[in-house]
Design an enzyme around this catalytic site. Structure first.
Site, PDB file in Angstrom:
ATOM      1  N   LYS A  65       3.181 -12.437 -18.870  1.00  0.00           N
ATOM      2  CA  LYS A  65       2.960 -11.256 -18.025  1.00  0.00           C
ATOM      3  C   LYS A  65       2.056 -10.194 -18.674  1.00  0.00           C
ATOM      4  O   LYS A  65       1.233  -9.590 -18.005  1.00  0.00           O
ATOM      5  CB  LYS A  65       4.295 -10.606 -17.666  1.00  0.00           C
ATOM      6  CG  LYS A  65       5.131 -11.424 -16.689  1.00  0.00           C
ATOM      7  CD  LYS A  65       6.397 -10.660 -16.358  1.00  0.00           C
ATOM      8  CE  LYS A  65       7.277 -11.427 -15.410  1.00  0.00           C
ATOM      9  NZ  LYS A  65       8.410 -10.601 -14.940  1.00  0.00           N
ATOM     10  N   ASP A 102       7.464  -6.201  -8.990  1.00  0.00           N
ATOM     11  CA  ASP A 102       8.906  -5.994  -9.188  1.00  0.00           C
ATOM     12  C   ASP A 102       9.340  -4.624  -8.661  1.00  0.00           C
ATOM     13  O   ASP A 102      10.432  -4.477  -8.107  1.00  0.00           O
ATOM     14  CB  ASP A 102       9.274  -6.095 -10.679  1.00  0.00           C
ATOM     15  CG  ASP A 102       9.312  -7.544 -11.138  1.00  0.00           C
ATOM     16  OD1 ASP A 102       9.412  -8.450 -10.279  1.00  0.00           O
ATOM     17  OD2 ASP A 102       9.243  -7.784 -12.370  1.00  0.00           O
TER      18      ASP A 102
END
Ligand code: ATR
Length: 277
Positions: A65, A102
């Site tokens: 990520k 998210d």
């Protein structure tokens, strides 16, 4: 035909193919979504050859990520705030764009399940100070919450959050996670405690405000120990699976051109998958 995938190392356990596969079927889209194991030393090459490999983009999971964020040409504010990306796509001129969905996934599901979560002018409590906590902190800050108490086992990471996000973040000792959360509007667990039934957060909900909403980003099992304990104390709860489903929405829209809906049918399908595993 459009193609996307999820990359990680390892990648076997990803639920993303089941989610995107459901939407591809549901909307009758001529496309594919697969999983690909990409080693840490392959990530640069993989991302620079997305177009050549016929991919519109990908989801990114552990451990890529931060690298994905760094290698992107364009970064949305969500990714910049978190310093990590979970969704990548190529724009019209082939530039690699990055988002962290998210924040969107968590806040959208929280609001769908408990529309009134911000009704009281009360602090929010976050357990944990890792990447997921960062994404959720950013969501609450954007939503205008005045004080976010971050309880973390090691003080350094919660101090770092306060340094990055400013004075509305209050680093708190882990030991005070119950006693300093009794007035909280929302309490959210972002640690991995409770995953597969392992460990306990040791929360005492006895003196909590009756309107407090308790949420967990852990979704295996669907009903974690934290959620069970909060329910036992009469508190409203928000599971982690909804966040997972909602965070997938922006990526699907970028790659396949349709904004998909998170339905009860999709929720039940993935929940059944989890229960069977
Ligand atoms: P993610 O990106 O999913 O947030 P992470 O960055 O590894 O994952 O962060 C994990 C978080 O869970 C951290 O806040 C970690 O606390 P430390 O910073 O003190 O390590 C927390 N965590 C993990 N296991 C824990 C445990 N057994 N008890 C309390 N906190 C725990």
């Amino acid at each position: 035909m459009k193609h996307a995938c999820v990359i990680g190392w390892p990648i076997e356990h990803s639920r993303s193919p089941a989610i995107h596969g459901y939407w591809l079927d549901h909307y009758g889209i001529d496309g594919s979504y697969t999983k690909r194991a990409v080693r840490p030393d392959e990530i640069d090459t993989f991302l620079s050859s997305l177009a050549a490999d016929g991919l519109s983009g990908c989801n990114v999971t552990i451990p890529h990520k931060e690298t994905a964020f760094r290698l992107a040409d364009e970064r949305e504010a969500s990714a910049v705030a978190v310093g990590a990306a979970n969704t990548l796509w190529l724009d019209d001129v082939g530039r690699l764009c990055a988002a962290n969905t998210d924040t969107y996934g968590y806040m959208t599901y929280l609001t769908a399940q408990a529309e009134d979560w911000s009704r009281r002018d009360a602090p929010v409590s976050i357990l944990g100070a890792g990447g997921a906590a960062r994404a959720i902190c950013y969501g609450f800050l954007e939503a205008g919450v005045g004080e976010i108490r971050v309880f973390n086992r090691s003080g350094e990471r919660s101090e770092a959050l306060a340094r990055d996000f400013g004075p509305r973040i209050k680093p708190m000792p882990w030991e005070q996670r119950s006693s300093a959360s009794t007035e909280a509007a929302v309490l959210v667990n972002t640690t991995s405690v409770g995953l597969k039934g392992e460990g306990s957060l040791g929360m005492d909900f006895t003196d909590f405000h009756p309107d407090c909403i308790v949420s967990d980003i852990v979704y295996v099992p669907l009903e974690t120990g934290l959620i069970r304990e909060a329910r036992r104390n009469g508190l409203r709860t928000v599971d982690g699976l909804g966040m997972l489903l909602h965070q997938a929405v922006p990526g699907f829209e970028k790659w396949f051109g349709v904004r998909p809906e998170v339905t009860v049918e999709l929720f039940d399908r993935i929940a059944a998958d989890i229960e069977a595993s």
